[in-house]
Design a protein around this motif. Structure first.
Motif, mmCIF file in Angstrom:
data_model
loop_
_atom_site.group_PDB
_atom_site.id
_atom_site.type_symbol
_atom_site.label_atom_id
_atom_site.label_comp_id
_atom_site.label_asym_id
_atom_site.label_seq_id
_atom_site.Cartn_x
_atom_site.Cartn_y
_atom_site.Cartn_z
ATOM 1 N N PRO A 143 -29.986 126.444 14.234
ATOM 2 C CA PRO A 143 -29.367 125.120 14.057
ATOM 3 C C PRO A 143 -29.698 124.133 15.167
ATOM 4 N N GLY A 144 -30.525 124.528 16.128
ATOM 5 C CA GLY A 144 -30.795 123.683 17.271
ATOM 6 C C GLY A 144 -31.636 122.460 16.975
ATOM 7 N N PHE A 145 -32.627 122.586 16.082
ATOM 8 C CA PHE A 145 -33.434 121.408 15.744
ATOM 9 C C PHE A 145 -32.964 120.870 14.393
ATOM 10 N N VAL A 146 -32.681 119.575 14.377
ATOM 11 C CA VAL A 146 -31.881 118.996 13.303
ATOM 12 C C VAL A 146 -32.555 117.764 12.699
ATOM 13 N N VAL A 147 -32.394 117.615 11.384
ATOM 14 C CA VAL A 147 -32.768 116.373 10.711
ATOM 15 C C VAL A 147 -31.581 115.890 9.892
ATOM 16 N N ASP A 148 -31.509 114.592 9.682
ATOM 17 C CA ASP A 148 -30.533 113.991 8.766
ATOM 18 C C ASP A 148 -31.253 113.657 7.471
ATOM 19 N N HIS A 178 -33.759 114.257 14.758
ATOM 20 C CA HIS A 178 -32.920 113.931 15.903
ATOM 21 C C HIS A 178 -33.781 113.714 17.150
ATOM 22 N N PRO A 179 -33.281 112.954 18.122
ATOM 23 C CA PRO A 179 -34.088 112.618 19.300
ATOM 24 C C PRO A 179 -34.613 113.829 20.069
ATOM 25 N N ASP A 180 -33.872 114.944 20.060
ATOM 26 C CA ASP A 180 -34.313 116.132 20.791
ATOM 27 C C ASP A 180 -35.054 117.130 19.898
ATOM 28 N N TYR A 181 -35.512 116.659 18.745
ATOM 29 C CA TYR A 181 -36.107 117.537 17.730
ATOM 30 C C TYR A 181 -37.265 118.376 18.288
ATOM 31 N N PHE A 182 -38.244 117.744 18.906
ATOM 32 C CA PHE A 182 -39.422 118.490 19.348
ATOM 33 C C PHE A 182 -39.092 119.460 20.478
ATOM 34 N N GLY A 183 -38.240 119.039 21.397
ATOM 35 C CA GLY A 183 -37.854 119.925 22.485
ATOM 36 C C GLY A 183 -37.098 121.139 21.983
ATOM 37 N N ARG A 184 -36.168 120.928 21.072
ATOM 38 C CA ARG A 184 -35.376 122.041 20.535
ATOM 39 C C ARG A 184 -36.220 122.936 19.636
#
Length: 296
Positions: A206-211, A100-106
């Motif tokens: 659950p904050g950092f997410v992948v599909d 997800h776009p916010d992956y690294f930040g989260r």
């Protein structure tokens, strides 16, 4: 200084790898690219993967390191990447996932809230609704694994991260486990078992997410996957039967579950506990045979 190393191992996915790479680029651009590196291991591809990645890497504002592990095996490729990673946080995902776009930040946020050596798994959503609902992690609330909890399924290698000191404490993945190896699966679960035994905390955030775009749409494909998971878990039980009392307890739990009939995650598995136990026992036996052959 590298803050986050993201590890991806790939084999013959040149047609679909682009979506994974572009999602990493977008997430890195949104974060702080200078503190991020992508460590990508080509695990013996024969479809031009290396050339595609080299071309893609030339236009990136963050470090991209393309490594080669010619001998097939996910655990072997992950060890190659793990050894090369330089970040204080080491994360991994699969070559059929989109971050997800916010992956690294989260991800950074999840680790900033915790101290000491820790492993944190993230959320895994189904990337395509046409795919069967397997290899996903849907819980929307944080969790902490109990020290005696079997970690298989609690977090998954498709979205997993750790502090760099965990690598030194736990050591490499067992290359007998995982895709392309004798025991088919559970290389991530084995790593987690060893971490738990050392007292390393295991969290789910659950904050950092992948599909996950796993592409399995036929019932038999999902059945084969879940059979492999059971087989790998059975081999794990066998590996630890003499050294870790938790293994006996987990095997007993699988036996006790036979009394409860539940439907599996795919329609073709009517009594999931019986299905799982059958393949767990296969894995147990296979590990025993493997051990005897190697002892001789």
């Amino acid at each position: 200084m590298i803050d986050i190393s993201l590890l991806i191992c790939t084999r013959n996915r040149s047609r679909s790898l682009g979506a994974t790479l572009e999602s990493v680029a977008a997430a890195a651009h949104r974060a702080s690219p200078g503190g991020i590196e992508l460590v990508l291991v080509d695990n013996g591809s024969t479809d031009g993967t290396a050339a595609i990645v080299r071309h893609w890497a030339t236009e990136r504002s963050f470090t991209v390191r393309l490594l080669t592990e010619p001998q097939p095996g996910l655990a072997r490729a992950r060890n190659r990447a793990l050894h090369a990673a330089r970040g204080r946080i080491i994360a991994m995902t699969d070559d059929d996932c989109v971050v997800h776009p916010d992956y690294f930040g989260r991800l950074a946020e999840a680790f900033s809230a915790r101290s000491g050596p820790v492993i944190i798994g993230g959320r895994i959503l189904l990337g395509d609704t046409a795919d069967l609902p397997v290899t996903v992690k849907l819980e929307d609330h944080p969790m902490i694994a109990a020290p005696d909890q079997f970690p298989g399924g609690f977090v998954m290698g498709a979205n997993l991260a750790m502090t760099a000191d965990v690598r030194a404490m736990v050591g490499p993945f067992d290359e007998r486990f995982g895709a392309g190896a004798p025991f088919h699966a559970a290389e991530d679960t084995d790593f987690l078992l060893r971490a738990q035994a050392l007292g390393i905390a295991l969290h789910y955030d659950p904050g950092f997410v992948v599909d996950h775009h796993h592409g399995r749409r036929q019932t038999q494909e999902a059945i084969a996957l879940l059979a492999g998971y059971g087989f790998g878990d059975g081999a794990l039980y066998a590996k630890y039967l003499r050294s870790d009392p938790r293994a006996v307890r987990w095997l007993r739990q699988d036996l006790n579950h036979l009394g409860t009939r539940i439907t599996g995650p795919v329609a073709g598995i009517g009594h999931f506990h019986a299905f799982r136990l059958r393949h767990v026992l296969r894995g147990l036996a296979a590990y025993g045979v493997h051990a005897l052959r190697n002892r001789r």
